[in-house]
Scaffold this active site. Sequence first.
Site, mmCIF file in Angstrom:
data_model
loop_
_atom_site.group_PDB
_atom_site.id
_atom_site.type_symbol
_atom_site.label_atom_id
_atom_site.label_comp_id
_atom_site.label_asym_id
_atom_site.label_seq_id
_atom_site.Cartn_x
_atom_site.Cartn_y
_atom_site.Cartn_z
ATOM 1 C CE LYS A 175 -2.679 -0.662 3.717
ATOM 2 N NZ LYS A 175 -3.838 -0.506 4.645
ATOM 3 C CE LYS A 217 -1.906 4.503 4.780
ATOM 4 N NZ LYS A 217 -3.018 4.416 5.741
HETATM 5 N N1 C2G Z 1 -10.028 7.066 9.242
HETATM 6 C C1 C2G Z 1 -10.981 8.008 9.608
HETATM 7 N N2 C2G Z 1 -10.607 9.266 9.903
HETATM 8 C C2 C2G Z 1 -9.295 9.632 9.847
HETATM 9 C C3 C2G Z 1 -8.313 8.678 9.497
HETATM 10 C C4 C2G Z 1 -8.715 7.371 9.188
HETATM 11 O O1 C2G Z 1 -12.176 7.697 9.656
HETATM 12 N N3 C2G Z 1 -8.968 10.930 10.136
HETATM 13 C C5 C2G Z 1 -10.467 5.723 8.939
HETATM 14 C C6 C2G Z 1 -10.121 5.307 7.509
HETATM 15 O O2 C2G Z 1 -11.126 5.749 6.612
HETATM 16 C C7 C2G Z 1 -10.106 3.775 7.624
HETATM 17 C C8 C2G Z 1 -9.607 3.549 9.041
HETATM 18 O O3 C2G Z 1 -9.760 4.801 9.750
HETATM 19 O O4 C2G Z 1 -11.432 3.295 7.519
HETATM 20 C C9 C2G Z 1 -8.161 3.135 9.062
HETATM 21 O O5 C2G Z 1 -7.424 4.119 8.382
HETATM 22 P P1 C2G Z 1 -5.937 3.739 7.895
HETATM 23 O O6 C2G Z 1 -5.204 3.161 8.999
HETATM 24 O O7 C2G Z 1 -5.388 4.894 7.161
HETATM 25 O O8 C2G Z 1 -6.259 2.541 6.891
HETATM 26 P P2 C2G Z 1 -6.035 2.528 5.317
HETATM 27 O O9 C2G Z 1 -4.633 2.780 4.999
HETATM 28 O O10 C2G Z 1 -7.088 3.363 4.733
HETATM 29 O O11 C2G Z 1 -6.254 0.961 4.989
HETATM 30 O O12 C2G Z 1 -8.138 -2.821 2.857
HETATM 31 C C10 C2G Z 1 -8.392 -1.511 3.328
HETATM 32 C C11 C2G Z 1 -7.114 -0.856 3.791
HETATM 33 O O13 C2G Z 1 -6.401 -1.688 4.673
HETATM 34 C C12 C2G Z 1 -7.444 0.459 4.470
#
Ligand code: C2G
Length: 365
Positions: free
Chosen positions: A280, A282
Amino acid sequence: MKNYSIILASGTGSRYGSTLPKQFIRIEGKTILEHTIEVFEQTKEIDEIIVVITPEYRYLAEDILKKSNFKKITKLLNGGETRKDSSFIGISSIHDEEANVIIHDCARPFVTQKIITDCIEALNKYDAIDVAIPSSDTIMEVENNIIVNIPDRKNLKRAQTPQCFKLSLIKKAHELSKGDSNFTDDCGLILKYNLSRVAIVEGSIDNIKITYPNDIFMAEKLLQDKKSEEKNRIKTMKRVITYGTFDVLHYGHINLLKRAKELGDYLIVVLSSDEFNMLKNKKSYYTYEQRKMILEACRYVDLVIPENNWEQKIDDVKTYKADIFVMGDDWKGKFDFLKDYCEVVYLPRTPDVSSTQTKEYLKNN
Ligand code: C2G
C-alpha cells in the site's frame, strides 16, 4: 455395527510454535483435547472413543481425562512418529469383525454432532467418507513456480475431518501401505490403492483446524459463539468488520472504531500486516504486532486479525460471519462488491487528523 471414534491427539504442535502441544492449550477453561472429545461423547451414535496421544504427554492426558466425566473413552494409546502411524495404532486396537471407524483430528474442536452423524449415516452407503467444504480460494497447480493448471473451483473442496471407514477397509489400506509414510491422511491411502470410492460429507467453515497461535483467537471466539448459541444469545449478535493500518492510533481511528462498534455487537479489525503496508506504499511507525497490541487494548475492538492482501475481504466476511463491513468514506464505493455478502457502510472520515500528519508534527517538533 459399532461406531468407534479415534481422536488423533499425538501431534507435537510444531507449527503451533508453543512448547506445549496445542491439544493441551486451554480455551474457556478446558483443553482443546476435552473440547474435541466432548462432541463425540455427546453424540449418542458413538459407542467408544479411542484417544491416541503424544507419548511424552501421556501423563498430562491421563490427568485431564481422569478429571473429566467422559464415559466412552475405552483406550488411551501412545501415538507414533507420523499421523499415519498414530492412525494405524488406533485402528489396530479395534478387534471387532466389522465396525465403523470415525478418525478425527483433535485440533478440530468445532466439529459438530451433525457432521459426525452425517458421516455415520453415509457409511450405510459408502465404505469411505471424507468431510470437506467448498474451496473459496482459487487453487493453482504449479511446476517450477509456473502455473500449469487452474482447476475449476467448483470441483475443488477443502478437506477437514472426521475421515470415516469400514474397519476392514482401512485396515487393509494400512496393511498395503506399510512403510509408505508420505501420506497425510487415511483417505489418501484408500485412493492410492484404489480400494473404494471416497464420498464427501459436508463440513463446516467453523470446523477449523487449530494450527497457528492466531487460530486460538478464532477458537476462543467460536467457542464463545458456541456457548452463547446454546444460550440463543449469539443469533442476534451482529458482527462488524473493518480494515486498516491504524498506525500511530489517533482519535480519528478511535472515532471510526467507536461508530463501527455501535452498528453491531462485535467488531473485527483486519489490520494491515507490515508486508501488506509495503504493497500500500505505507511504512507504518509501529510494527504489526505493536499496532495489534494497541488495538486489542481498545474497548471497541473484539478481535484483531491480519490483513495480508486486497483479495481476502470476501473470505473474511464469510469466515467471520460479518454482517456489516465498515470503512471511512475516503474509501466510498471501493468495496461495494461486498454488498453481495454483507451490508457495506462508509462512515464520514474525521477531519484534520491522520497518522501522516501526526508523524510529520512529531518529526518537526
Ligand atoms: N479514518 C478516519 N478518519 C481519519 C483517518 C482514518 O475515519 N482521520 C479511517 C479510515 O477511513 C479507515 C480507518 O480509519 O477506515 C483506518 O485508516 P488507515 O489506517 O489509514 O487505513 P487505510 O490505509 O485506509 O487501509 O483494505 C483496506 C485498507 O487496509 C485500508
